[in-house]
Design a protein around this motif. Structure first.
Motif, PDB file in Angstrom:
ATOM      1  N   ASN A 109       0.661  -1.376   0.012  1.00 20.68           N
ATOM      2  CA  ASN A 109       0.049   0.006  -0.096  1.00 20.68           C
ATOM      3  C   ASN A 109       0.777   1.008  -0.126  1.00 20.68           C
ATOM      4  N   TYR A 147       2.506   1.572  -3.417  1.00 21.63           N
ATOM      5  CA  TYR A 147       1.695   1.863  -4.347  1.00 21.63           C
ATOM      6  C   TYR A 147       1.282   3.657  -4.194  1.00 21.63           C
ATOM      7  N   ALA A 173       4.481   5.602  -5.220  1.00 20.42           N
ATOM      8  CA  ALA A 173       5.140   5.080  -6.492  1.00 20.42           C
ATOM      9  C   ALA A 173       5.559   6.390  -7.500  1.00 20.42           C
ATOM     10  N   ASN A 174       4.842   7.243  -7.500  1.00 12.87           N
ATOM     11  CA  ASN A 174       4.974   8.334  -8.483  1.00 12.87           C
ATOM     12  C   ASN A 174       6.300   9.129  -7.853  1.00 12.87           C
ATOM     13  N   PHE A 175       6.794   8.894  -6.979  1.00 13.95           N
ATOM     14  CA  PHE A 175       8.037   9.534  -6.313  1.00 13.95           C
ATOM     15  C   PHE A 175       9.028   8.460  -6.214  1.00 13.95           C
ATOM     16  N   LEU A 176       8.654   7.370  -5.306  1.00 17.00           N
ATOM     17  CA  LEU A 176       9.563   6.410  -5.043  1.00 17.00           C
ATOM     18  C   LEU A 176      10.291   5.856  -6.199  1.00 17.00           C
ATOM     19  N   GLY A 177       9.344   5.508  -7.165  1.00 18.95           N
ATOM     20  CA  GLY A 177       9.913   4.467  -8.284  1.00 18.95           C
ATOM     21  C   GLY A 177      10.820   5.206  -9.167  1.00 18.95           C
ATOM     22  N   PRO A 178      10.581   6.766  -9.667  1.00 21.10           N
ATOM     23  CA  PRO A 178      11.644   7.453 -10.354  1.00 21.10           C
ATOM     24  C   PRO A 178      12.813   7.349  -9.688  1.00 21.10           C
ATOM     25  N   MET A 180      -3.181   8.156  -4.384  1.00 23.61           N
ATOM     26  CA  MET A 180      -1.749   8.205  -4.905  1.00 23.61           C
ATOM     27  C   MET A 180      -1.269   9.670  -4.449  1.00 23.61           C
ATOM     28  N   VAL A 188       0.900  12.636  -5.958  1.00 27.62           N
ATOM     29  CA  VAL A 188       1.396  13.158  -7.251  1.00 27.62           C
ATOM     30  C   VAL A 188       2.371  14.117  -6.884  1.00 27.62           C
ATOM     31  N   VAL A 189       3.607  13.779  -7.497  1.00 25.22           N
ATOM     32  CA  VAL A 189       4.615  14.705  -7.134  1.00 25.22           C
ATOM     33  C   VAL A 189       4.326  16.417  -7.860  1.00 25.22           C
ATOM     34  N   TRP A 207       9.312  18.526  -8.053  1.00 25.53           N
ATOM     35  CA  TRP A 207      10.493  17.459  -7.776  1.00 25.53           C
ATOM     36  C   TRP A 207      11.573  18.239  -6.789  1.00 25.53           C
ATOM     37  N   LEU A 215      12.651  16.207  -3.468  1.00 27.01           N
ATOM     38  CA  LEU A 215      13.822  15.619  -3.436  1.00 27.01           C
ATOM     39  C   LEU A 215      14.856  16.238  -2.361  1.00 27.01           C
TER      40      LEU A 215
END
Ligand code: HDD
Ligand code: HEM
Ligand code: HEM
Lengths: 333, 465
Positions: B84, B87, B90-95, B164, B166-167, B170, B174
């Motif tokens: 959870n 998910y 993800a929009n932040f952690l994935g990249p 979810m 959303v960034v 950035w 960061l």
């Protein structure tokens, strides 16, 4: 949000490409581990390990990239597959650890050498089986509620996934044996020629089972293949042709062709699988668009991918170039 | 008995990440140390630096290898146990995690081969360049991973839309409020680790009267570094704490064992925090000192734990004591740095057995301090996974059962103990072989297998048959 073009399609292509890279590259070195216990003698085992030693490490980095890339581009895949395959993922990771460490320690060991040989063989086989089971689980589909996996711990483990697991073990072993044909000579190469047709037979048997079974469990797949006879039948035809080429080139004792044709088998059956399931990425409910991450995250990472991946590919080909040619006993010279 | 997947997942995550963290924290510092040795050799041409570099590269290879395999596990932990959370972020952690692979791991992998195996194949300058690139790679890696962690501590730049994040920005996401401090503190911790391990191992060699010239030089350099790094770490740590007070006051309250919001708060040297009774037992304290440290005013007001509901308090005992272990070891490092300075005249620092033996023990201290520090940071954030926004329970994988979590927890413990005791055993062998073995001519070309970490080390893992 302003969307000039559909990045999701681009990402599907990139992730698809990354997965294929991983399967082809790590496949033949996992194959060495699977074939390990059956090798003719200890000297052959040394050579087998040497033949992949300089490159396997880089190959596995593609898996890490695949994991992180999925999280970035298709978070739903990451957050449904990993919980659903919980135990399988653990087996995969444990297998990779034992195998990775064996690479490092087997050459340093004297008394304990056979232990590290087993660690290499079992680790590679378990990791390959787990990967094959993942493919099977994908074909089966996942039970979800909202955007969350709601099935049980061992739902993924069915007779069908056991078969796909064994299928990938056979497939990786085939990549491994044809790699040996390419990279070795003498007794070991003879042995590889001998086992290649049998491994191919095992792989094709699994393909037949999967092809018969899949349309039964999935209406969409059935319609796609049988309703309007279409262009996609080219793909299985190409798989069959590649299999034929493997057999013929082994009979003619060609060295490069069996490996190339085996890669062809993997490529075309992979495309056939995608053609069956497209655009579903978390079957049976979710398409790539349902699973996609936000546009701005996809764009942010895409810039990095486009810039860095060519450099990485350049480096990788350079390594393969450095280690071109046959492995002799005792390693590359 | 009902098995709680939440507790088990937390134990599992803490176990694998702590295990993993031991290795990077060492390799980050050691990579720079080796680059330093190489640079000194390049500049002065003194073969002593080459000897040192060759030895420490062997150690590096082994530690790096274990870091890599344990790291692969980490990148899947988020998905298996915290789906959870993955998910939602993800929009932040994935990249961010992908960029770590793209910009750091591939870079390290490429230049590692040259560093480990290229000495005779490339010009000396290129070899030095490779050493610098590997060191750079380790820092790029910590940049991304600490940015990810800092966002969870002091979230910023995100907006929640339909479950979810959303960034929105950035740069904000960061470079969050705690990132700069964390990056500095962790960077210094890595350098301290390298300095203390090099000092400890050199001291041990000197006690055995082996390769005296080289080991004395290494000891001398690392003591100078210790003298700068240890006080710097305390100062950075202090600022880190002040920043935490601003953004995560409950965490600081737990570190100080301070239950009530009050002025003139004493600094507790010893106490047994009792969460149930919401108080401490057996306090030994210095009046008003905590207020002074945290607010730079003897009578400053410091918020207490009771500001938040009991369910929102972190486990005070763990945070309180981990913090004391870290700071205590930090102060002990300063003591050793000063002791070294006192012994400097006449070169007594390499002739005093008590000091040398003390350094041997101290080589373990940075690892303990680092783990204690992470426990403060991570446990102090409890019950939040993303501070103030998502709790551990909300981040957990919904389908996870206690049985599954227990199975993998035991599995990881077994696998890690087996495989990594082999690694440590081998590392000790490299140490025993010392500089002599690392610099001996060897039959390496027989089986030359570049780009693989361990192959740079020449010792055999077990006895000859
Ligand atoms: C990107 C994120 C991230 C990073 C870089 C780290 N952690 Fe962490 N940590 C988490 C993300 C996280 C988490 C996902 O938020 C956890 C998982 C379960 C939890 O309780 O929080 C956590 C928990 C957690 C716990 C257990 C806390 C508790 O359950 O009360 C410990 C002891 C650590 N971590 C230690 C570390 C160490 C030694 C790290 C050094 C590498 C580290 N963490 C880096
Ligand atoms: C909890 C989150 C973490 C995850 C998911 C993670 C993931 C990984 C992975 C997958 C690798 C292996 C990459 C390869 O194949 O080469 C790795 C190695 C590494 N990690 Fe981590 N890591 C985490 C925490 C950290 C932290 C906190 C640091 C340091 C500040 C760090 C620094 C490194 C470094 C320098 C390496 C290179 C290998 C080594 O030096 O041992 N990691 N990490
Ligand atoms: C001696 C004085 C020190 C002080 C005052 C200090 C202060 C702190 C504080 C306040 C935190 C928690 C920050 C937060 O969670 O927001 C922290 C974390 C940490 N400390 Fe220290 N520290 C000291 C020494 C050390 C030493 C000697 C080491 C290791 C060699 C170390 C390693 C760490 C690590 C790895 C963390 C977790 C990562 C982070 O949040 O930065 N610290 N420290």
């Amino acid at each position: 949000m302003e969307q000039t073009f559909d990045l999701t399609i681009i990402w599907a292509g990139l992730i698809g490409f990354g997965l294929m890279m991983y399967v082809l590259m790590d496949g033949f070195d996992l194959g060495q581990g699977i074939l390990f216990p059956f090798a003719p003698n200890e000297k052959a085992r040394d050579t087998m390990m040497n033949s992949v030693a300089p490159i396997w490490d880089g190959n596995e980095t593609w898996l890490v990239l695949g994991g992180a890339g999925l999280l970035a581009a298709f978070p739903l895949v990451y957050s449904v597959f990993l919980p659903a395959l919980y135990i399988g993922v653990f087996l995969l990771l444990a297998g990779l650890i034992f195998r990775g460490i064996a690479f490092e320690f087997r050459f340093k060991a004297n008394k304990s050498k056979h232990l590290w040989s087993w660690s290499f063989a079992v680790g590679s086989t378990v990791a390959s089986f787990a990967q094959g089971a993942v493919v099977g689980a994908y074909i089966q589909g996942f039970e979800t509620e909202g955007f969350v996996y709601s099935g049980g711990a061992l739902d993924w483990l069915t007779p069908f996934t056991v078969i796909t697991g064994l299928g990938l073990v056979a497939g990786y072993a085939l990549l491994g044996s044809t790699w040996l044909i390419l990279k070795t000579e003498g007794e070991l190469q003879e042995w590889a020629y001998k086992i290649t047709p049998r491994l191919l037979g095992a792989l094709l048997a699994v393909f037949v089972i999967v092809s018969i079974y899949t349309p039964f469990i999935d209406e969409t797949v059935k319609n796609r293949w049988f309703e309007n006879i279409s262009i996609i039948w080219v793909l299985p035809a190409l798989v069959a042709y590649c299999a034929f080429v493997v057999i013929r080139s082994v009979q003619k004792k060609q060295e490069g062709m069996p490996f190339v044709a085996t890669m062809g088998i993997f490529l075309f059956s992979y495309l056939a699988l995608i053609a069956s399931k497209w655009p579903y990425i978390v079957p049976p409910k979710f398409t790539i668009w349902d699973a996609a991450s936000a546009y701005n995250s996809q764009l942010f990472l895409l810039l990095g991918f486009l810039f860095v991946i060519p450099i990485i590919l350049g480096y990788t080909s350079w390594t393969y170039w450095v280690f071109r040619g046959k492995v002799k006993e005792g390693g590359y010279h | 008995m009902e098995l709680d997947p939440l507790i088990l997942s937390r134990i599992q995550f803490a176990f694998v990440v702590c295990f993993h963290a031991i290795f990077p924290v060492f390799t980050i510092g050691l990579a720079s140390t080796i680059a330093g040795f190489e640079a000194l050799h390049f500049k002065t041409g003194n073969p002593v630096w080459l000897k040192l570099s060759k030895f420490w590269i062997q150690v590096f290879a082994v530690v790096f290898g274990i870091g890599v395999v344990s790291g692969i596990v980490m990148s899947f932990q988020f998905g298996t146990n915290w789906s959870n959370f993955s998910y939602a972020t993800a929009n932040f952690l994935g990249p961010v995690l992908s960029y770590e692979v793209l910009t750091a791991f591939f870079l390290e992998a490429s230049f590692l081969g040259v560093l480990l195996f290229g000495r005779d194949k490339v010009p000396q300058g290129v070899h030095l360049f490779a050493a610098i690139m590997v060191a750079t790679g380790t820092f790029i890696s910590s940049f991304w991973i600490l940015a990810a962690n800092s966002l969870m501590q002091t979230p910023d730049g995100l907006e929640m839309i339909n479950g979810m994040y959303v960034v929105r920005s950035w740069t904000d996401a960061l470079f969050t409020a705690s990132f700069g401090y964390r990056f500095m503190h962790m960077g210094l911790a890595s350098f301290l680790t390298a300095a203390l391990v090099v000092a400890g191992v050199s001291a041990w060699f000197i006690l055995q009267k082996r390769e005296l010239e080289a080991n004395r030089k290494a000891l001398s350099v690392s003591l100078w570094f210790l003298l700068i790094l240890a006080p710097a770490q305390t100062i950075v740590g202090d600022y880190h704490g002040l920043n935490t007070l601003k953004h995560q006051p409950t965490k600081v309250a737990a570190m100080e064992g301070n239950w009530e919001t009050q002025t003139g708060v004493p600094l507790l040297l010893f106490a047994i925090p009792d969460q149930e009774a919401q108080t401490n037992h057996f306090e030994i304290a210095i009046p008003k000192l905590a207020s002074l440290i945290l607010t730079h005013d003897w009578d400053g007001e410091v918020p207490g734990l009771k500001e938040v509901a009991v369910e929102e308090q972190p486990p005070v005992f763990v945070v309180f004591w981990s913090f004391r272990i870290m700071v205590g070891l930090g102060l002990l490092m300063i003591v050793f740095a000063l002791w070294g300075l006192v012994l400097r005249p006449g070169g007594r620092y390499h002739q005093t057995p008590l000091f040398l033996n003390g350094l041997r023990l101290m080589s373990l201290s940075p690892f303990i301090a680092v783990l204690a520090g992470w426990v403060v940071t991570e446990t102090g954030r409890a019950p939040w996974l993303i501070y103030g926004q998502m709790t551990h329970a909300q981040g957990l994988t919904p389908s996870l059962t206690g049985g599954m979590a227990l199975f993998t927890l035991i599995g990881y413990i077994v696998v890690y103990s087996l495989v990594f005791s082999a690694g440590i055993y081998y590392l000790l062998k490299v140490f025993r072989g010392g500089l002599e073995k690392a610099n001996a001519p060897h039959e390496m070309d027989e089986i030359e297998r570049p780009t693989r970490p361990f192959s740079a080390a020449h010792a055999a893992i077990d006895e000859e048959v």
